[in-house]
Design a protein around this motif. Structure first.
Motif, short mmCIF file in Angstrom:
data_model
loop_
_atom_site.label_atom_id
_atom_site.label_comp_id
_atom_site.label_asym_id
_atom_site.label_seq_id
_atom_site.Cartn_x
_atom_site.Cartn_y
_atom_site.Cartn_z
N PHE A 52 1.08 -1.19 -0.07
CA PHE A 52 -0.15 0.18 0.12
C PHE A 52 0.77 1.20 -0.18
CE2 PHE A 52 -2.41 -3.09 2.18
CZ PHE A 52 -4.04 -3.16 1.16
N ILE A 53 0.76 2.29 -0.90
CA ILE A 53 1.40 3.40 -1.02
C ILE A 53 0.14 4.24 -0.58
CG2 ILE A 53 2.88 5.02 -2.39
CD1 ILE A 53 4.39 2.38 -3.76
N ASP A 54 0.01 5.59 0.06
CA ASP A 54 -0.73 6.84 0.37
C ASP A 54 -0.07 7.05 0.01
OD1 ASP A 54 -2.55 7.86 0.69
OD2 ASP A 54 -3.32 6.98 2.90
N SER A 55 -0.04 8.34 -0.72
CA SER A 55 0.88 9.78 -0.84
C SER A 55 -0.42 11.17 -0.58
CB SER A 55 1.41 10.06 -2.06
OG SER A 55 0.57 9.37 -3.26
N SER A 56 -1.17 10.62 -0.25
CA SER A 56 -2.13 11.99 0.33
C SER A 56 -2.11 12.89 1.12
CB SER A 56 -3.81 11.24 0.14
OG SER A 56 -3.97 10.77 1.66
N ARG A 57 -0.97 12.84 1.65
CA ARG A 57 -1.23 13.67 2.56
C ARG A 57 0.02 14.30 1.96
NH1 ARG A 57 2.01 12.65 7.53
NH2 ARG A 57 2.34 10.53 6.58
N ARG A 59 0.45 15.30 -1.43
CA ARG A 59 -0.04 15.71 -2.20
C ARG A 59 -0.76 17.07 -1.57
NH1 ARG A 59 -1.26 13.29 -7.26
NH2 ARG A 59 -3.53 14.65 -7.16
N SER A 66 -7.41 16.17 -4.02
CA SER A 66 -8.56 15.73 -4.87
C SER A 66 -9.72 16.31 -5.37
CB SER A 66 -8.80 14.15 -4.47
OG SER A 66 -9.21 14.35 -2.98
N VAL A 131 4.11 10.38 2.43
CA VAL A 131 4.07 9.02 1.71
C VAL A 131 4.00 7.88 1.93
CG1 VAL A 131 4.49 7.72 0.18
CG2 VAL A 131 5.01 10.14 -0.63
N ASP A 132 2.79 7.63 3.03
CA ASP A 132 2.34 6.42 4.21
C ASP A 132 3.43 4.63 3.10
OD1 ASP A 132 1.87 7.43 5.92
OD2 ASP A 132 0.12 8.73 5.61
N THR A 134 3.17 0.72 3.57
CA THR A 134 2.78 -0.58 4.24
C THR A 134 3.37 -1.52 3.43
OG1 THR A 134 0.72 -0.26 3.79
CG2 THR A 134 1.66 1.25 6.35
#
Length: 190
Positions: A52-57, A59, A66, A131-132, A134
Motif C-alpha cells: 500500500f502506498i498512500d501519498s494523499s498527505r 499531495r 483531490s 508518503v505512507d 505499508t
C-alpha cells in the motif's frame, strides 16, 4: 601203525568293495532387494504480498488535492469567512452605534480595513514528505509429502545338486577248501 589222516586247508572268502561318496552341492543364488527411495515432495507457496502506498498527505502538503478535498477545504474556508464577516459587521455596527464614545468610529474602521493582508501559502519542505508505505506479507505455506522407501525383494530358492554314492561289491578272493589225505601207508599186517 600209521593211520591216514585227512588234512583240510580252507581259505576264507573275501569280499572287496569300492565306494564312491555321494556329493551334495548347495548353491544359494543371491536375492535381489530392489530398494527404491521415493523422493519427498516439498511444496512451498506464498501468495503475493500487498503493498500500500498512500501519498494523499504528500499531495496535500504540496497543494495537490483531490476534488473532494478541494471542495471540503473551500467549504470550510467559506464558512469561516462568512462567520468572520458576520462577526466583523456586527462589531462595526456596534462601534458605529456607540456614538456616546468619544472618537471617530468611521475613521477607525477605515484604518483597520487598510491593515488587512492576505494569508500566505505554505509549501512543504520536501515533495515526497507524507508518503505512507505499508506492506502486508502473506504467510508461507509449506507442505511436505514423504516419499518413503519401497522394497520389491526377489527371493531365489537354494539349488540342490545331489549325486548319490555308489558301492561296487566284488569277490576279492573266493573261498577254498582243500582236503588231503595224508599217510595212506597202512600196515597190512593188521
Amino acid at each position: 601203525m600209521q593211520l591216514a589222516r585227512i588234512q583240510m586247508q580252507s581259505t576264507s572268502a573275501q569280499i572287496g568293495f569300492t565306494t564312491r561318496n555321494s556329493v551334495l552341492e548347495i548353491q544359494q543364488p543371491q536375492a535381489e532387494m530392489n530398494l527404491r527411495q521415493e523422493p519427498a515432495i516439498l511444496q512451498i507457496s506464498q501468495d503475493a504480498g500487498v503493498l500500500f502506498i498512500d501519498s494523499s498527505r504528500a499531495r496535500e502538503s504540496s497543494g495537490l488535492r483531490s476534488p473532494m478535498q478541494f471542495s471540503d477545504e473551500n467549504y470550510q474556508f467559506s464558512k469561516q469567512q462568512l462567520l468572520d464577516a458576520i462577526s466583523r459587521i456586527s462589531q462595526e455596527g456596534d462601534s458605529m452605534r456607540a456614538i456616546e464614545n468619544p472618537g471617530n468610529a468611521i475613521a477607525a474602521l477605515a484604518f483597520d480595513k487598510i491593515g488587512i493582508s492576505p494569508t500566505p501559502l505554505s509549501t512543504p519542505s520536501s515533495p515526497d514528505e507524507g508518503v505512507d508505505v505499508t506492506y502486508q506479507a502473506k504467510p508461507v505455506e509449506i507442505h511436505v509429502k514423504r516419499g518413503g522407501m519401497k522394497m520389491d525383494p526377489v527371493y531365489r530358492p537354494p539349488i540342490f545338486k545331489y549325486k548319490p554314492g555308489d558301492v561296487n561289491v566284488y569277490m576279492k578272493q573266493y573261498q577254498q577248501l582243500r582236503i588231503e589225505v595224508v599217510g595212506l601207508n597202512m600196515d597190512q599186517s593188521l
